[in-house]
Write a protein that holds these residues in place. Structure first.
Motif, PDB file in Angstrom:
ATOM      1  N   ALA A 152     -10.298   6.128  -8.681  1.00 32.56           N
ATOM      2  CA  ALA A 152      -9.475   7.284  -8.407  1.00 32.56           C
ATOM      3  C   ALA A 152      -8.561   6.901  -7.176  1.00 32.56           C
ATOM      4  O   ALA A 152      -7.228   7.196  -7.144  1.00 32.56           O
ATOM      5  CB  ALA A 152     -10.206   8.634  -8.129  1.00 32.56           C
ATOM      6  N   GLN A 153      -8.998   6.099  -6.275  1.00 28.94           N
ATOM      7  CA  GLN A 153      -8.239   5.913  -5.188  1.00 28.94           C
ATOM      8  C   GLN A 153      -7.201   4.745  -5.639  1.00 28.94           C
ATOM      9  O   GLN A 153      -5.996   4.765  -5.162  1.00 28.94           O
ATOM     10  CB  GLN A 153      -9.025   5.068  -3.988  1.00 28.94           C
ATOM     11  N   LEU A 154      -7.653   3.754  -6.691  1.00 28.89           N
ATOM     12  CA  LEU A 154      -6.649   2.680  -6.932  1.00 28.89           C
ATOM     13  C   LEU A 154      -5.494   3.591  -7.493  1.00 28.89           C
ATOM     14  O   LEU A 154      -4.359   3.195  -7.449  1.00 28.89           O
ATOM     15  CB  LEU A 154      -7.290   2.044  -7.961  1.00 28.89           C
ATOM     16  N   ALA A 155      -5.720   4.523  -8.444  1.00 31.39           N
ATOM     17  CA  ALA A 155      -4.531   5.351  -9.206  1.00 31.39           C
ATOM     18  C   ALA A 155      -3.797   6.077  -8.145  1.00 31.39           C
ATOM     19  O   ALA A 155      -2.652   6.141  -8.513  1.00 31.39           O
ATOM     20  CB  ALA A 155      -5.323   6.246 -10.186  1.00 31.39           C
ATOM     21  N   LEU A 156      -4.355   6.434  -7.355  1.00 30.60           N
ATOM     22  CA  LEU A 156      -3.713   7.221  -6.262  1.00 30.60           C
ATOM     23  C   LEU A 156      -2.654   6.086  -5.502  1.00 30.60           C
ATOM     24  O   LEU A 156      -1.499   6.768  -5.141  1.00 30.60           O
ATOM     25  CB  LEU A 156      -4.514   7.847  -5.096  1.00 30.60           C
ATOM     26  N   ALA A 157      -3.191   5.072  -5.218  1.00 26.31           N
ATOM     27  CA  ALA A 157      -2.311   4.253  -4.380  1.00 26.31           C
ATOM     28  C   ALA A 157      -0.916   3.772  -5.321  1.00 26.31           C
ATOM     29  O   ALA A 157      -0.080   3.719  -4.970  1.00 26.31           O
ATOM     30  CB  ALA A 157      -3.075   2.894  -4.196  1.00 26.31           C
ATOM     31  N   ILE A 158      -1.291   3.629  -6.680  1.00 25.43           N
ATOM     32  CA  ILE A 158      -0.250   3.434  -7.539  1.00 25.43           C
ATOM     33  C   ILE A 158       0.762   4.640  -7.670  1.00 25.43           C
ATOM     34  O   ILE A 158       2.093   3.981  -7.644  1.00 25.43           O
ATOM     35  CB  ILE A 158      -0.737   2.876  -9.084  1.00 25.43           C
ATOM     36  N   ALA A 159       0.201   5.683  -7.895  1.00 25.19           N
ATOM     37  CA  ALA A 159       1.031   6.788  -8.066  1.00 25.19           C
ATOM     38  C   ALA A 159       1.847   7.123  -6.988  1.00 25.19           C
ATOM     39  O   ALA A 159       2.893   7.801  -6.637  1.00 25.19           O
ATOM     40  CB  ALA A 159       0.203   8.026  -8.354  1.00 25.19           C
ATOM     41  N   ALA A 160       1.273   6.680  -5.635  1.00 27.13           N
ATOM     42  CA  ALA A 160       2.046   6.815  -4.524  1.00 27.13           C
ATOM     43  C   ALA A 160       3.137   5.818  -4.145  1.00 27.13           C
ATOM     44  O   ALA A 160       3.563   5.753  -3.099  1.00 27.13           O
ATOM     45  CB  ALA A 160       0.871   7.118  -3.087  1.00 27.13           C
ATOM     46  N   GLY A 161       3.034   4.880  -4.936  1.00 27.55           N
ATOM     47  CA  GLY A 161       4.206   3.777  -4.854  1.00 27.55           C
ATOM     48  C   GLY A 161       3.701   2.738  -4.499  1.00 27.55           C
ATOM     49  O   GLY A 161       4.706   1.930  -4.013  1.00 27.55           O
ATOM     50  N   HIS A 162       2.486   2.362  -4.259  1.00 24.87           N
ATOM     51  CA  HIS A 162       2.001   1.047  -3.761  1.00 24.87           C
ATOM     52  C   HIS A 162       1.821  -0.081  -4.842  1.00 24.87           C
ATOM     53  O   HIS A 162       1.067   0.316  -5.667  1.00 24.87           O
ATOM     54  CB  HIS A 162       0.894   1.317  -2.885  1.00 24.87           C
ATOM     55  N   LYS A 163       2.271  -1.332  -4.506  1.00 24.97           N
ATOM     56  CA  LYS A 163       1.999  -2.284  -5.486  1.00 24.97           C
ATOM     57  C   LYS A 163       0.947  -3.251  -4.821  1.00 24.97           C
ATOM     58  O   LYS A 163       0.216  -4.074  -5.786  1.00 24.97           O
ATOM     59  CB  LYS A 163       3.208  -3.170  -5.849  1.00 24.97           C
ATOM     60  N   HIS A 164       0.969  -3.335  -3.736  1.00 24.54           N
ATOM     61  CA  HIS A 164      -0.100  -4.319  -2.821  1.00 24.54           C
ATOM     62  C   HIS A 164      -0.787  -3.374  -1.634  1.00 24.54           C
ATOM     63  O   HIS A 164      -0.201  -2.396  -1.183  1.00 24.54           O
ATOM     64  CB  HIS A 164       0.835  -5.234  -2.332  1.00 24.54           C
ATOM     65  N   LEU A 165      -1.801  -3.800  -1.333  1.00 22.75           N
ATOM     66  CA  LEU A 165      -2.526  -3.159  -0.443  1.00 22.75           C
ATOM     67  C   LEU A 165      -3.256  -4.118   0.635  1.00 22.75           C
ATOM     68  O   LEU A 165      -3.658  -5.386   0.105  1.00 22.75           O
ATOM     69  CB  LEU A 165      -3.772  -2.391  -1.003  1.00 22.75           C
ATOM     70  N   PRO A 166      -3.408  -3.856   1.911  1.00 21.93           N
ATOM     71  CA  PRO A 166      -4.027  -4.863   2.998  1.00 21.93           C
ATOM     72  C   PRO A 166      -5.469  -4.470   3.038  1.00 21.93           C
ATOM     73  O   PRO A 166      -5.998  -3.411   3.155  1.00 21.93           O
ATOM     74  CB  PRO A 166      -3.373  -4.389   4.187  1.00 21.93           C
ATOM     75  N   VAL A 167      -6.066  -5.639   2.733  1.00 22.20           N
ATOM     76  CA  VAL A 167      -7.763  -5.593   2.641  1.00 22.20           C
ATOM     77  C   VAL A 167      -8.203  -6.750   3.408  1.00 22.20           C
ATOM     78  O   VAL A 167      -7.391  -7.738   3.710  1.00 22.20           O
ATOM     79  CB  VAL A 167      -8.233  -5.525   1.292  1.00 22.20           C
ATOM     80  N   ARG A 168      -9.496  -6.989   3.604  1.00 20.65           N
ATOM     81  CA  ARG A 168     -10.162  -8.261   3.915  1.00 20.65           C
ATOM     82  C   ARG A 168     -10.548  -9.077   2.826  1.00 20.65           C
ATOM     83  O   ARG A 168     -10.700  -8.661   1.965  1.00 20.65           O
ATOM     84  CB  ARG A 168     -11.233  -7.744   4.873  1.00 20.65           C
ATOM     85  N   ARG A 169     -10.405 -10.467   2.980  1.00 19.28           N
ATOM     86  CA  ARG A 169     -10.883 -11.297   2.150  1.00 19.28           C
ATOM     87  C   ARG A 169     -12.298 -10.972   1.734  1.00 19.28           C
ATOM     88  O   ARG A 169     -13.181 -10.562   2.631  1.00 19.28           O
ATOM     89  CB  ARG A 169     -10.732 -12.730   2.441  1.00 19.28           C
ATOM     90  N   VAL A 170     -12.774 -11.470   0.767  1.00 16.51           N
ATOM     91  CA  VAL A 170     -14.290 -11.209   0.210  1.00 16.51           C
ATOM     92  C   VAL A 170     -15.060 -12.111   0.687  1.00 16.51           C
ATOM     93  O   VAL A 170     -14.582 -13.493   0.932  1.00 16.51           O
ATOM     94  CB  VAL A 170     -14.391 -11.151  -1.275  1.00 16.51           C
TER      95      VAL A 170
END
Length: 397
Positions: A152-170
């Protein structure tokens, strides 16, 4: 022995600080936001219909109306409407200019381009309209930093206009199984050995988390062999050992860590099962020594390893959160250590499984929850609430 919360706090303070990377949204699944997610657009971007029907206007919603066109999802009506006119509209389609109500199609009878009301008009008139910005508006904070990115958060990010997100490497995790009693092949296991199941179990626990996992072993109870295993794991962010962390003559994890250049941070936690937990560091690397008994290994991985990974990935709340549930039957008083009892869900709440031995895998596989019983807890009656952690393994149906 350290209390549980102090041990967890000390471990999480050691969590590796992994580098930041920007990944496409789909690749961020299961990871954690490093900064708040803000909307780059408004959703809906304009007023849209929430139902299939007819868009109309005016204070009188009794009809009749003349249909002058259609507004479909992705294909808006180009003109505007006036009282006495209607536009056929589908769910998600833009409201035509001038329209302020949607009459449901099941409340309408249509003959050619003429429609008449047969049901009840919407009350209030805008009941079936999704207003511009009713989901979120430009620049609104939608998720805080540290939030986990699920579907759901993934879908929200896309709907909010985001193509990339800042995260830590695995993180990279290396699991070292040790013990002369471990047989690598479960089909060739003499009576004086047991199949080496802990490594596979810990790897399976990690499978739902963003990380890479390598396994070493089983490694025999030999100081040089264990030191070589730690050398081979030198590039890991987290090293997990199972077994060999207690006080027996053949428990060599501590000296092997020291020989490999590691430094002990703490040893022994006041919980049952899982007392001989060990935490050490080697530079930025964290070494987590889990007990060898399979239930102890599973419980301590749940309480320590998984939170450590979440913290290294930037989770805002890395520790498991208990849920209070009523007991389905009475529970015996606690001992001198805090206990995590295997339990099952039932119609009456949660019940404690009879078998609680730290080597009993069948009961671990049957368990759906861990029941948190504080040290010195009095006997508890059916219906009283206890703190419960969901394991997520489902148990036996």
């Amino acid at each position: 022995m350290l209390p549980l919360e102090e041990a967890q706090s000390r471990l999480l303070a050691l969590a590796p600080r992994l580098r930041t990377e920007n990944v496409d949204v789909a690749s961020a699944l299961g990871r954690y936001l490093l900064e708040p997610l803000k909307a780059r657009r408004t959703q809906p971007a304009a007023h849209v219909s929430a139902m299939d029907g007819y868009a109309v206007t005016g204070p009188d919603l009794a009809g009749p109306w003349t249909v002058i066109g259609e507004s479909a999802a992705g294909h808006p009506f180009a003109g505007s409407i006036e009282p006495g006119q209607a536009v056929r509209i589908s769910t998600g389609a833009l409201m035509p200019a001038g329209a302020d109500a949607v009459i449901l199609q099941e409340d309408i009878v249509r003959a050619g381009e003429r429609i008449e009301l047969t049901g009840t008009p919407p009350s209030p008139p805008g009941k079936h309209i999704r207003r511009c910005g009713s989901d979120f508006a430009l620049d609104h904070e939608l998720l805080p930093a540290g939030a986990r990115i699920g579907p759901a958060q993934l879908a929200l990010a896309i709907a909010a206009g985001h193509k990339h997100l800042p995260v830590r490497r695995v993180p990279h995790v290396v699991i070292i199984d040790s013990g002369d009693e471990l047989a690598e092949d479960p089909e060739l296991c003499p009576a004086h050995q047991v199949p080496a199941s802990n490594g596979a179990m810990i790897a399976a626990l990690l499978a739902a988390n963003p990380c890479t996992v390598s396994r070493i072993g089983p490694v025999r109870d030999d100081l040089e062999a264990l030191a070589r295993a730690f050398h081979d794991a030198r590039d890991a962010d987290v090293v997990v050992t199972t077994g060999g962390a207690s006080v027996g003559d053949h428990d060599l994890i501590r000296p092997a860590i020291e020989q490999a250049g590691g430094t002990l941070d703490f040893w022994k936690v006041a919980i049952k099962p899982g007392k001989p937990l060990l935490v050490a560091t080697r530079g930025a690397q964290v070494i987590l020594g889990l007990p060898g008994n399979p239930v102890s290994s599973h419980v301590t991985a749940f309480l320590f390893l998984l939170p450590l990974l979440r913290a290294s990935l930037g989770a805002g709340q890395p520790l498991p959160c208990p849920i209070p549930l009523p007991l389905a039957s009475a529970m015996q008083p606690g001992g001198d250590r805090r206990e995590f009892l295997r339990g099952r869900l039932s119609d009456g709440g949660v019940e404690v499984l009879t078998q609680q031995d730290s080597g009993a895998l069948a009961a671990m596989a049957a368990a759906q929850v861990l029941i948190d019983r504080p040290a010195g807890s009095p006997a508890r009656h059916a219906g009283e609430k206890v703190d419960v952690h969901f394991l997520g393994n489902g148990g036996i149906a």
